[in-house]
Structures are given as structure tokens and as C-alpha cells.
Motif scaffolding. Sequence first.
Motif, PDB file in Angstrom:
ATOM      1  N   MET A 153      -1.943  40.425   2.301  1.00 44.68           N
ATOM      2  CA  MET A 153      -0.527  39.458   2.390  1.00 44.68           C
ATOM      3  C   MET A 153      -1.038  38.078   2.806  1.00 44.68           C
ATOM      4  N   VAL A 154      -2.105  37.785   3.557  1.00 42.18           N
ATOM      5  CA  VAL A 154      -2.492  36.391   4.037  1.00 42.18           C
ATOM      6  C   VAL A 154      -2.991  35.664   2.782  1.00 42.18           C
ATOM      7  N   ALA A 155      -3.918  36.556   1.788  1.00 42.89           N
ATOM      8  CA  ALA A 155      -4.541  36.080   0.750  1.00 42.89           C
ATOM      9  C   ALA A 155      -3.156  35.613  -0.260  1.00 42.89           C
ATOM     10  N   ALA A 156      -2.326  36.554  -0.377  1.00 40.14           N
ATOM     11  CA  ALA A 156      -1.240  36.245  -1.520  1.00 40.14           C
ATOM     12  C   ALA A 156      -0.271  34.914  -0.989  1.00 40.14           C
ATOM     13  N   LEU A 157      -0.315  34.771   0.248  1.00 41.12           N
ATOM     14  CA  LEU A 157       0.364  33.627   0.599  1.00 41.12           C
ATOM     15  C   LEU A 157      -0.224  32.586   0.342  1.00 41.12           C
ATOM     16  N   GLU A 158      -1.319  32.459   0.774  1.00 43.96           N
ATOM     17  CA  GLU A 158      -2.594  31.236   0.522  1.00 43.96           C
ATOM     18  C   GLU A 158      -2.476  30.831  -0.872  1.00 43.96           C
ATOM     19  N   GLY A 159      -2.668  32.001  -1.740  1.00 44.32           N
ATOM     20  CA  GLY A 159      -2.838  31.706  -3.197  1.00 44.32           C
ATOM     21  C   GLY A 159      -1.694  31.346  -3.710  1.00 44.32           C
ATOM     22  N   ALA A 160      -0.579  31.823  -3.349  1.00 44.74           N
ATOM     23  CA  ALA A 160       0.871  31.187  -3.935  1.00 44.74           C
ATOM     24  C   ALA A 160       1.220  30.058  -3.542  1.00 44.74           C
ATOM     25  N   PHE A 161       0.832  29.596  -2.384  1.00 46.49           N
ATOM     26  CA  PHE A 161       0.999  28.213  -1.714  1.00 46.49           C
ATOM     27  C   PHE A 161       0.196  27.154  -2.871  1.00 46.49           C
ATOM     28  N   VAL A 162      -0.999  27.600  -3.298  1.00 49.83           N
ATOM     29  CA  VAL A 162      -1.904  26.796  -3.989  1.00 49.83           C
ATOM     30  C   VAL A 162      -0.981  26.497  -5.521  1.00 49.83           C
ATOM     31  N   LEU A 163      -0.477  27.497  -5.964  1.00 49.53           N
ATOM     32  CA  LEU A 163       0.121  27.523  -7.396  1.00 49.53           C
ATOM     33  C   LEU A 163       1.403  26.859  -7.152  1.00 49.53           C
ATOM     34  N   ALA A 164       2.190  27.290  -5.953  1.00 44.17           N
ATOM     35  CA  ALA A 164       3.411  26.764  -5.681  1.00 44.17           C
ATOM     36  C   ALA A 164       3.556  25.215  -5.629  1.00 44.17           C
ATOM     37  N   ARG A 165       2.440  24.823  -4.840  1.00 39.98           N
ATOM     38  CA  ARG A 165       2.286  23.314  -4.637  1.00 39.98           C
ATOM     39  C   ARG A 165       2.014  22.533  -6.051  1.00 39.98           C
ATOM     40  N   ALA A 166       1.159  23.138  -6.813  1.00 38.89           N
ATOM     41  CA  ALA A 166       0.670  22.444  -8.194  1.00 38.89           C
ATOM     42  C   ALA A 166       1.940  22.425  -9.004  1.00 38.89           C
ATOM     43  N   ALA A 167       2.757  23.713  -9.121  1.00 34.70           N
ATOM     44  CA  ALA A 167       3.788  23.595 -10.134  1.00 34.70           C
ATOM     45  C   ALA A 167       5.067  23.108  -9.584  1.00 34.70           C
ATOM     46  N   ARG A 168       4.975  22.549  -8.480  1.00 36.28           N
ATOM     47  CA  ARG A 168       6.283  22.396  -7.714  1.00 36.28           C
ATOM     48  C   ARG A 168       7.441  23.456  -8.048  1.00 36.28           C
ATOM     49  N   SER A 169       7.245  24.508  -7.716  1.00 41.34           N
ATOM     50  CA  SER A 169       8.056  25.838  -8.036  1.00 41.34           C
ATOM     51  C   SER A 169       7.742  26.958  -7.177  1.00 41.34           C
ATOM     52  N   THR A 170       8.482  27.647  -6.604  1.00 38.28           N
ATOM     53  CA  THR A 170       8.440  28.660  -5.556  1.00 38.28           C
ATOM     54  C   THR A 170       8.184  29.986  -6.325  1.00 38.28           C
ATOM     55  N   GLU A 171       8.282  30.069  -7.631  1.00 33.81           N
ATOM     56  CA  GLU A 171       8.211  31.336  -8.452  1.00 33.81           C
ATOM     57  C   GLU A 171       6.949  32.249  -7.772  1.00 33.81           C
ATOM     58  N   ALA A 172       5.742  31.502  -7.485  1.00 33.12           N
ATOM     59  CA  ALA A 172       4.708  32.203  -7.281  1.00 33.12           C
ATOM     60  C   ALA A 172       4.868  32.945  -5.770  1.00 33.12           C
ATOM     61  N   LEU A 173       5.580  32.259  -4.877  1.00 30.74           N
ATOM     62  CA  LEU A 173       5.764  32.943  -3.611  1.00 30.74           C
ATOM     63  C   LEU A 173       6.650  34.315  -3.553  1.00 30.74           C
ATOM     64  N   ALA A 174       7.696  33.847  -4.513  1.00 28.25           N
ATOM     65  CA  ALA A 174       8.638  35.274  -4.879  1.00 28.25           C
ATOM     66  C   ALA A 174       7.773  36.436  -5.346  1.00 28.25           C
ATOM     67  N   VAL A 175       7.117  35.993  -6.429  1.00 32.04           N
ATOM     68  CA  VAL A 175       6.401  37.248  -6.863  1.00 32.04           C
ATOM     69  C   VAL A 175       5.389  37.838  -6.111  1.00 32.04           C
ATOM     70  N   ALA A 176       4.384  37.265  -5.549  1.00 27.73           N
ATOM     71  CA  ALA A 176       3.334  37.530  -4.637  1.00 27.73           C
ATOM     72  C   ALA A 176       4.183  38.213  -3.395  1.00 27.73           C
ATOM     73  N   GLY A 177       5.100  37.661  -2.904  1.00 26.54           N
ATOM     74  CA  GLY A 177       6.058  38.171  -1.603  1.00 26.54           C
ATOM     75  C   GLY A 177       6.433  39.692  -1.882  1.00 26.54           C
ATOM     76  N   GLU A 178       7.004  39.764  -3.179  1.00 25.38           N
ATOM     77  CA  GLU A 178       7.544  40.903  -3.887  1.00 25.38           C
ATOM     78  C   GLU A 178       6.472  42.027  -3.874  1.00 25.38           C
ATOM     79  N   LEU A 179       5.330  41.730  -4.669  1.00 28.86           N
ATOM     80  CA  LEU A 179       4.281  42.516  -4.703  1.00 28.86           C
ATOM     81  C   LEU A 179       3.537  42.879  -3.607  1.00 28.86           C
ATOM     82  N   THR A 180       3.541  42.012  -2.577  1.00 28.05           N
ATOM     83  CA  THR A 180       2.804  42.504  -1.186  1.00 28.05           C
ATOM     84  C   THR A 180       4.160  43.426  -0.326  1.00 28.05           C
ATOM     85  N   ALA A 181       5.130  43.275  -0.516  1.00 34.37           N
ATOM     86  CA  ALA A 181       6.309  44.145  -0.022  1.00 34.37           C
ATOM     87  C   ALA A 181       6.287  45.566  -0.482  1.00 34.37           C
ATOM     88  N   SER A 182       6.072  45.562  -1.788  1.00 42.10           N
ATOM     89  CA  SER A 182       6.048  46.733  -2.312  1.00 42.10           C
ATOM     90  C   SER A 182       4.667  47.620  -1.895  1.00 42.10           C
TER      91      SER A 182
END
Lengths: 193, 193
Positions: A153-182
Motif C-alpha cells: 500500500m505504501v509503495a503503491a501510494l508513493e509510486g502513484a504520486f510519482v506518476l500523478a505529479r509527472a502526468a498532472r493526473s490522478t489516474e495512477a492514484l485511482a488505479v493503484a488505490g483500487e488494486l491495493t483495496a482489492s
Amino acid sequence: MRDTRQRLVEASATLLQRQGLTGTGIKQILAEAHAPYSSLYHHFPGGKEQLGAEAVRTSGALYAQLIPAIFDPAPDPPTAVRMFFAGAAEHLRDTDYADACPIATVSLEVSSTSETMREACAEVFESWIDSCVVRLVASGVSEGKSRELAIAMVAALEGAFVLARAARSTEALAVAGELTASAVEQALAQATS
Amino acid sequence: MRDTRQRLVEASATLLQRQGLTGTGIKQILAEAHAPYSSLYHHFPGGKEQLGAEAVRTSGALYAQLIPAIFDPAPDPPTAVRMFFAGAAEHLRDTDYADACPIATVSLEVSSTSETMREACAEVFESWIDSCVVRLVASGVSEGKSRELAIAMVAALEGAFVLARAARSTEALAVAGELTASAVEQALAQATS
């Protein structure tokens, strides 16, 4: 009024989150903290490294409070995970993609150059992981599986932040969050079956 | 002998991976590249930002080659994911936890300060995601699900690198890799059922 020491730590924490360690000069920290130069070595004989390590621990402790604040009132851990990632996405959007993890940039910068600061970062990540483990174990997941999920979970959050900041999009946070929750959902189903 | 332009890009790429953008001065790049000062603005009128963006794209393209190199000969995508994370862990250990993602540090540093470099980082991440999507789609996973898994994989890898470098341990890579491989396995089972 907050004392000089506290102002130095808080100013450093804010600057480290926004621009990392290498980009943050002592002069800028002192100016933001409205502190005289002499106060730095008075309060932090180890200089910028010691101040930086304390700023990392302070930010880490502040963000650690989000874990009980979100997990404990949530109906179950998967819902908490979804709320955590959704909250992170909202905050990132609200701050124009500036405020992600308070220590990730510093952590990457110092991992090979400052043992003092690397250890502070490692301690913070471990404290977040432990806090998640306690909550997963309380839900019936085994200690070992809880640690795996907490790290993921912590890794998914950190990695999604890297992608989200670069892309200026929250898509990675949504996807990584859903995968972790599952994954948490599946572990709970296995634990209670 | 490689030409000056190429040496500048390669020296920048190496320095950016190890110490980020803020910690990398023009003088150091020129020294490492054995290039005269005049060559910088001759080849890169946009200066450090333009050179940095090209270094990011060059590193990104080099690392992108790992995706077909690992996925295409692998018996199936979950095995490829496990090999990818295991290879990353081995390389990280072999380089004393220095060589993780070539662009993550830069990406976090510049996301709020340089549009030119932020866009280069975003393009690189997107190219890695696309390359994984192609391979998952070819295995029978839907386009939408493939994109989710590809983003989750890149995010898991980036986040695990952050934790692994701080902790000087490959535990996060092992855990994040296994969780991602399991998610790919499940998506394949659903796609072929």
C-alpha cells in the motif's frame, strides 16, 4: 509564539516537501523561519543534515496521523484504503500537484549520500507500514500477510504520486488505490473463510 | 568516438539518475562529458532544461527496452512481472542501492518547477505503460484492464524503489512484485474463462 527551533523544523519540512533537500539552502530555511543564522548551529549542531532529519521525522509523524484518522472510523480496511487514495488524489489536485508525499523527494535524493537522513526516511516509512499492519491484523489478517499488504500500500501510494505529479493526473492514484483495496479485500476474505 | 552532443546527454543521464537535477550543476556535466562550455548552448540553446529533458528521454528509452527484453521471452505475463521486479531488486543490490529508476528523482524535483522536464518525464512513464499494455492485450486482457494493470505495475515499481532505497532492503520490491503478478494472474484467468 512557536520557538525558533520549532520554526526551523517546520520551515524545513515545508521546503523539503516542495523542492527536496538539494534545492533547499540554509539561507532559505532561515529566512522562512525568521531565524538568525546563529540559531541553526545552536539548535542543530549537526547542521543541515540534523535539521533535515528532524524535519523528515516531523513530517512523517504528521502524515502518520492520517492512518488512524482514516482507517479507524472506516467500516472496513478496503474502504479505508479507497478513502486514503481518494483523499490523496483530492489533496494533490487541490495543491496543483505540488503536495504529494512529504519525504519521497528527499528520500530519493539522500539515499546514497546521507546516512543520517536516509535513516530518518526509512524510520518514517517503517512507522507508516507498522501503523497499517496493526489495523490489518486487528481485522483478522495474519501478521505476515498484513506486512505484505501494508508495504504494498505504501509503495503503491508513493509510486502513484510519482506518476500523478509527472502526468498532472490522478489516474495512477485511482488505479493503484483500487488494486491495493482489492488485494486487502481478498486477504480479508481468505482470513475469515 | 561519440560526438559531444551525445556525451553531454549521456553524462547528464547518469548524473540525473544518481543525484537528481537540483544537485547536478552544468560544470559537473561538462566535466564528465569532457565538453567545452560553448558546446552546451551550441547543442542545447534551451540550456540545462533542454539537455535535462533529452537526458530523461534517452534514459527512458534505454529502460523501455527492458520491457520487451523481459516480457517477450517469458512464458506468460505474471512470470515476466516477477522476473522484472526480481531483476530490479538484484540490480539495486548490486549497485549498493544507487541505481533505481533513472528518472524518478528528477520527476519529483521538477514536477512543480519545469514544464519542459515534467513533460519529458510524463512521456517516458506513458511509454513504459503503453509498452506493458500492448503485451497484456496480446495475452487476452481487455484494453481497459491492461491499462490499469500497467499503471499499477509502474507505480508499484517506482514506489518500491523509494522504500527499498531508504531501507536498503529489497523487501518492498519482492512484495510489490508479487502483488502485481497476482493481479495480472487474476486478470488473465478472468479474460480466458
